[in-house]
Design a protein around this motif. Structure first.
Motif, short mmCIF file in Angstrom:
data_model
loop_
_atom_site.label_atom_id
_atom_site.label_comp_id
_atom_site.label_asym_id
_atom_site.label_seq_id
_atom_site.Cartn_x
_atom_site.Cartn_y
_atom_site.Cartn_z
N TYR A 100 0.82 -1.22 0.00
CA TYR A 100 0.00 0.00 0.00
C TYR A 100 0.85 1.27 0.00
CZ TYR A 100 0.49 0.53 5.09
OH TYR A 100 0.97 0.71 6.35
N THR A 101 2.05 1.21 0.60
CA THR A 101 2.95 2.35 0.55
C THR A 101 3.38 2.61 -0.89
OG1 THR A 101 3.76 1.82 2.76
CG2 THR A 101 5.13 3.27 1.43
N TRP A 102 3.72 1.56 -1.59
CA TRP A 102 4.11 1.63 -3.00
C TRP A 102 2.94 2.16 -3.83
CZ3 TRP A 102 2.42 -1.69 -7.10
CH2 TRP A 102 3.21 -1.65 -8.26
N LEU A 103 1.74 1.65 -3.56
CA LEU A 103 0.54 2.08 -4.29
C LEU A 103 0.23 3.55 -4.01
CD1 LEU A 103 -1.80 1.17 -6.14
CD2 LEU A 103 -3.06 0.54 -4.07
N TYR A 104 0.37 4.00 -2.75
CA TYR A 104 0.13 5.41 -2.41
C TYR A 104 1.09 6.31 -3.19
CZ TYR A 104 -3.15 4.87 1.48
OH TYR A 104 -4.25 4.63 2.24
N ARG A 105 2.35 5.88 -3.31
CA ARG A 105 3.33 6.69 -4.05
C ARG A 105 2.89 6.83 -5.51
NH1 ARG A 105 8.82 4.23 -3.53
NH2 ARG A 105 8.61 5.00 -1.42
N ILE A 106 2.42 5.75 -6.10
CA ILE A 106 1.93 5.80 -7.48
C ILE A 106 0.73 6.74 -7.57
CG2 ILE A 106 0.82 4.46 -9.33
CD1 ILE A 106 2.56 2.07 -8.44
N ALA A 107 -0.18 6.66 -6.60
CA ALA A 107 -1.38 7.50 -6.61
C ALA A 107 -1.02 8.98 -6.51
CB ALA A 107 -2.32 7.11 -5.46
N ILE A 108 -0.12 9.33 -5.61
CA ILE A 108 0.27 10.73 -5.44
C ILE A 108 0.94 11.24 -6.71
CG2 ILE A 108 1.88 12.26 -4.23
CD1 ILE A 108 1.21 10.66 -1.68
N ASN A 109 1.85 10.45 -7.26
CA ASN A 109 2.53 10.88 -8.48
C ASN A 109 1.56 11.02 -9.65
OD1 ASN A 109 5.03 11.07 -7.25
ND2 ASN A 109 5.59 8.97 -7.74
#
Length: 190
Positions: A71-80
Motif C-alpha cells: 500500500y505504501t508503493w501504491l500510495y506513491r503511485i497515486a500521489i505521483n
C-alpha cells in the motif's frame, strides 16, 4: 496480517493471477480515491486518476520487489499520478470545503466538536474553509506529508517510504504544515 495477505496477493498477480489484483483493487480502491480527492476536487476526474493509478500499478507490479509495503508503493503511485494529472491540466485544486469530520483529525480539530449553535456551525464552516485554504496553499511536499499523516493515518516511516525521503524530513514537513494551518486558524479560534 494485512501486509502478509498483500504479499501473497502480489505474488499471485506476479504469477499471472488477475483475480488476485482485483482483490487488491477492492481492498484499496476507497483509500486511493480518498487520497486522490485531496488533490483533485472534481469527483469524476479523481475517479479517472484512481483508475489510472491501478492501471499503472498493475503494469508495474511485475517489477515490485517488496522493499516497502504494497500500500505504501501504491500510495506513491497515486500521489505521483495525481500530481502529474494536475500539472498536465495546469490546475491547482479548487477551494472546495473539506468535510468537518476530516478537519477534526487535525490537532486543532478537537476545538470543533462542541459547536451546536448556528453561530458555532458558521464558525465551524469558516474553520473548515480556512483549513482547506491552508492545505491548498501549502507546497506539494508539505501538503503530501500532512495529508498522508492526518487523513490517511500513515506512520512517519510509511510516509518516508511514500515520499522517498528520510523520516526527519517527514517530521519537519509535517511540523511546518501544521504551523501554516495553525497560523491560518489562529484568528478564527481567538
Amino acid at each position: 496480517m494485512g501486509e502478509e495477505l498483500d504479499e501473497e496477493l502480489v505474488r499471485r498477480v506476479q504469477r499471472g493471477d488477475k483475480k488476485a489484483f482485483d482483490a487488491l483493487v477492492i481492498k484499496y480502491q476507497y483509500k486511493i480515491a480518498q487520497l486522490i480527492n485531496r488533490y483533485i476536487k472534481d469527483h469524476h476526474e479523481a475517479m479517472d486518476v484512481a483508475q489510472e493509478t491501478f492501471i499503472k500499478a498493475y503494469r508495474a507490479l511485475p517489477g515490485f520487489r517488496g522493499e516497502s509495503a504494497f500500500y505504501t508503493w501504491l500510495y506513491r503511485i497515486a500521489i505521483n499520478t495525481a500530481k502529474n494529472h494536475l500539472s498536465m491540466r495546469s490546475r491547482r485544486p479548487s477551494d472546495d470545503e473539506i468535510e468537518i469530520e476530516d478537519a477534526e483529525q487535525f490537532e486543532t480539530g478537537t476545538r470543533l466538536r462542541s459547536y451546536e449553535t448556528p453561530e458555532g456551525l458558521l464558525l465551524t464552516d469558516e474553520i473548515a474553509r480556512a483549513i482547506q485554504d491552508a492545505l491548498d496553499h501549502l507546497p506539494d511536499e508539505l501538503r503530501s506529508a500532512i495529508t498522508l499523516r492526518e487523513f490517511e493515518g500513515l506512520s512517519y516511516d510509511e510516509i518516508a517510504q511514500v515520499m522517498a525521503c528520510p523520516v526527519g524530513t517527514v517530521r519537519s514537513r509535517i511540523f511546518r504544515a501544521r504551523e501554516a494551518i495553525d497560523k491560518r486558524l489562529e484568528p478564527l479560534l481567538r
